[in-house]
Scaffold this motif. Structure first.
Motif, mmCIF file in Angstrom:
data_model
loop_
_atom_site.group_PDB
_atom_site.id
_atom_site.type_symbol
_atom_site.label_atom_id
_atom_site.label_comp_id
_atom_site.label_asym_id
_atom_site.label_seq_id
_atom_site.Cartn_x
_atom_site.Cartn_y
_atom_site.Cartn_z
ATOM 1 N N UNK A 197 0.821 -1.198 0.000
ATOM 2 C CA UNK A 197 0.000 0.000 0.000
ATOM 3 C C UNK A 197 0.862 1.258 0.000
ATOM 4 N N UNK A 198 0.360 2.264 -0.676
ATOM 5 C CA UNK A 198 1.069 3.536 -0.684
ATOM 6 C C UNK A 198 0.743 4.326 0.573
ATOM 7 N N UNK A 199 1.557 5.354 0.900
ATOM 8 C CA UNK A 199 1.234 6.203 2.050
ATOM 9 C C UNK A 199 -0.151 6.798 1.906
ATOM 10 N N UNK B 34 -22.772 3.241 -14.308
ATOM 11 C CA UNK B 34 -21.550 3.971 -14.555
ATOM 12 C C UNK B 34 -20.338 3.086 -14.473
ATOM 13 N N UNK B 35 -19.213 3.707 -14.265
ATOM 14 C CA UNK B 35 -17.968 2.963 -14.220
ATOM 15 C C UNK B 35 -17.114 3.478 -13.084
ATOM 16 N N UNK B 36 -16.094 2.720 -12.785
ATOM 17 C CA UNK B 36 -15.100 3.119 -11.799
ATOM 18 C C UNK B 36 -13.774 3.217 -12.523
ATOM 19 N N UNK B 37 -13.212 4.402 -12.584
ATOM 20 C CA UNK B 37 -11.931 4.596 -13.263
ATOM 21 C C UNK B 37 -10.895 4.993 -12.237
ATOM 22 N N UNK B 38 -9.707 4.448 -12.365
ATOM 23 C CA UNK B 38 -8.657 4.806 -11.433
ATOM 24 C C UNK B 38 -7.318 4.685 -12.126
ATOM 25 N N UNK B 39 -6.348 5.377 -11.613
ATOM 26 C CA UNK B 39 -4.992 5.299 -12.143
ATOM 27 C C UNK B 39 -4.039 5.682 -11.031
ATOM 28 N N UNK C 186 -7.964 -1.646 -4.764
ATOM 29 C CA UNK C 186 -8.587 -0.442 -5.297
ATOM 30 C C UNK C 186 -7.591 0.618 -5.734
ATOM 31 N N UNK C 187 -6.454 0.743 -5.044
ATOM 32 C CA UNK C 187 -5.560 1.876 -5.294
ATOM 33 C C UNK C 187 -4.256 1.483 -5.974
ATOM 34 N N UNK C 188 -4.167 0.288 -6.548
ATOM 35 C CA UNK C 188 -2.945 -0.109 -7.234
ATOM 36 C C UNK C 188 -3.145 -0.045 -8.747
ATOM 37 N N UNK C 189 -2.014 0.059 -9.446
ATOM 38 C CA UNK C 189 -2.023 0.195 -10.895
ATOM 39 C C UNK C 189 -2.438 -1.127 -11.557
ATOM 40 N N UNK C 190 -3.323 -1.066 -12.532
ATOM 41 C CA UNK C 190 -3.629 -2.307 -13.256
ATOM 42 C C UNK C 190 -2.427 -2.861 -14.015
ATOM 43 N N UNK D 65 -1.873 -4.331 -9.671
ATOM 44 C CA UNK D 65 -3.133 -4.931 -9.256
ATOM 45 C C UNK D 65 -3.048 -6.457 -9.246
ATOM 46 N N UNK D 66 -3.718 -7.056 -8.258
ATOM 47 C CA UNK D 66 -3.929 -8.510 -8.310
ATOM 48 C C UNK D 66 -5.338 -8.724 -8.859
#
Length: 481
Positions: free
Chosen positions: A8-10, A28-33, A122-126, A339-340
């Motif tokens: 996990x990041x800080x 809708x969608x969930x987008x993250x980066x 949720x908060x890691x890069x794909x 991401x896992x």
């Protein structure tokens, strides 16, 4: 869930990403980066013909050629048995930043299998993008290594794994939107539900906890864990009639027993039949060929299915379903900062199957129709045949006898025989002959008696006539009363 410091990041960095997260509940969608550390390039070990991968189920846009092109280093990853990420669920992301879930392709027994991969961090890069040359990259276009199989997500508990496994194998609802792989909205709902389990305690999910509690709260999770821990059953038997056959048009009843609740069970019947849920089955619904039974716990529920057939023959009902199991998940990741993913393994699970059959006797529709005319035809012809055959006498020709006898003049002085030979007709009692005409009448009105015999003299008393015929003689003797 427990947050692993190594992955996990800080908190400050993760909170700065909330502006890039958008969740739309009803379609809708969930987008993250988020940034990721580059992984070392793997060594190319084999060369193989390139190919264009197929689309994942329900893709609603056309991915770029680079996304679908499996060649070069991506082909090596594929040939090594790894899944190759290709594109995200929507076209709103760039080639490097994709929206979860992600469509990936892998080799399964020589067949390229494309399947959706759902994020469990949720908060890691794909780490699932490609650059203009088709090379795998992260959000910052850093080249990535292979997305290799994983034993699971170490941050998840056994119950978390069970719930996520169930969510990826069954439809669930997120504020009325049914989750699944068939559309962008359905995938968005499924991905959000997965995050409600894998990242419920993640600070970045704080604004969505009420959404999670509303749709997959503690009670629903407990229900799913029960389902995943029971010995799943599927049984189908014939109920009515238990033995024997039915007449065409009658109804046969089958009973399905199962404890696979809220899981679509494929139920089908033979062609030419109609299958419905019948009896007291308020907890079961049949839509098209998908049967869903509501309930919980280990005890199975009995569901009656009614079948009708309009023609004779043997008919069957079958039920099949892939049982829920944590082992049905395929896990993979491209590295510690990536991401896992969890995807439903559509190849490995073996389906459970059950079947039962019933026989219908053929209705005798054509036999009576052909036999009825055959019966009445002789009845109409029989009277017509016998009526003319009844009067036999008119058919026999009437030949007058008297004119046939020649009259010979009597010689004077000739003695008249006193004992006529033809008088006692001996053949008459043993072999009577039918009359050939009406009885002759005496000349003076008295009754006459007729006898015939070959070469017999004829004497006519009172008339003085004796006639001798060439072919025979006829004697007429007068009787007086």
């Amino acid at each position: 869930m427990t947050v692993s410091g190594s992955r996990r990041r800080p908190l400050v960095l993760r909170l700065s990403l909330t502006a890039a997260i958008a969740v739309t509940v009803a379609g809708g969608s969930v987008a993250f980066a988020s940034p990721a550390v580059s992984a070392p390039m793997p060594v190319r070990t084999a060369a193989a013909p390139a190919f264009t991968a197929g689309l994942c189920e329900g893709t609603e846009y056309t991915p770029s050629e680079q996304m679908l092109d499996i060649s070069g280093i991506r082909l090596d990853h594929y040939n090594d048995g790894n899944i190759v990420p290709m594109y995200g669920t929507t076209d709103r992301g760039t080639s490097a930043a994709v929206d979860a879930p992600v469509c990936g392709v892998r080799d399964v027994d020589g067949i390229a299998k494309s399947e959706w991969m759902y994020c469990t961090d949720f908060d890691l890069d794909p780490c699932a993008g490609v650059d203009e040359n088709g090379l795998p990259v992260d959000k910052h276009n850093d080249e990535m290594g292979a997305t290799v199989p994983s034993s699971g997500n170490p941050d998840l508990s056994a119950d978390d794994l069970a719930v996520i496994s169930w969510l990826l194998q069954n439809p669930a609802k997120l504020d009325g939107v049914v989750s699944g792989n068939g559309s962008e909205d359905a995938r968005s709902a499924r991905q959000t539900l997965v995050w409600c389990v894998s990242d419920y305690d993640n600070p970045l999910m704080a604004d969505f906890k009420s959404l999670c509690d509303r749709n997959i709260g503690d009670d629903e999770r407990a229900r799913i864990v029960e389902i995943m821990n029971v010995t799943q059953t599927l049984d189908l038997v014939r109920k009515t009639p238990a033995t024997g056959t039915l007449k065409a048009g009658e109804t046969a009843v089958f009973t399905l027993n199962t404890n696979m609740y809220r899981k679509p069970i494929t139920v089908q019947s033979s062609a030419g039949t109609e299958l419905t849920v019948c009896g007291d089955n308020a907890t079961a619904t049949l839509t098209a060929n998908q049967l869903t039974v509501d309930g919980r716990g280990d005890a199975p529920t009995a569901v009656d299915l009614c079948l009708t057939a309009a023609a004779g023959g043997d008919y069957s009902v079958t039920a099949s379903v892939i049982p829920d199991s944590v082992e049905n998940l395929h896990w993979n990741t491209a590295g510690a900062q990536c991401q896992i993913f969890a995807s439903f393994d559509t190849v490995r699970p073996a389906s459970m199957n059950a079947s039962a059959s019933v026989g219908y006797a053929a209705a005798p529709t054509t036999t009576p129709a052909t036999s009825t005319p055959a019966t009445t035809t002789p009845a109409t012809t029989t009277p017509a045949t016998t009526t003319p055959a009844t009067p036999v006498v008119p058919i026999v020709p009437i030949v007058p006898i008297v004119p046939i006898v020649p009259i010979v003049p009597v010689v004077p002085g000739a003695p008249v025989p006193s004992q006529p030979v033809a008088t006692p007709a001996t053949p008459a009692p043993s072999a009577p002959k039918p009359a050939t005409g009406p009885r002759p009448v005496a000349i003076d009105g008295g009754a006459a008696e007729q006898n015939s015999g070959r070469n017999v003299a004829v004497a006519v008393t009172g008339l003085g006539l004796v006639g001798m015929a060439a072919a025979g003689a006829v004697a007429l003797r007068r009787k007086r009363s």
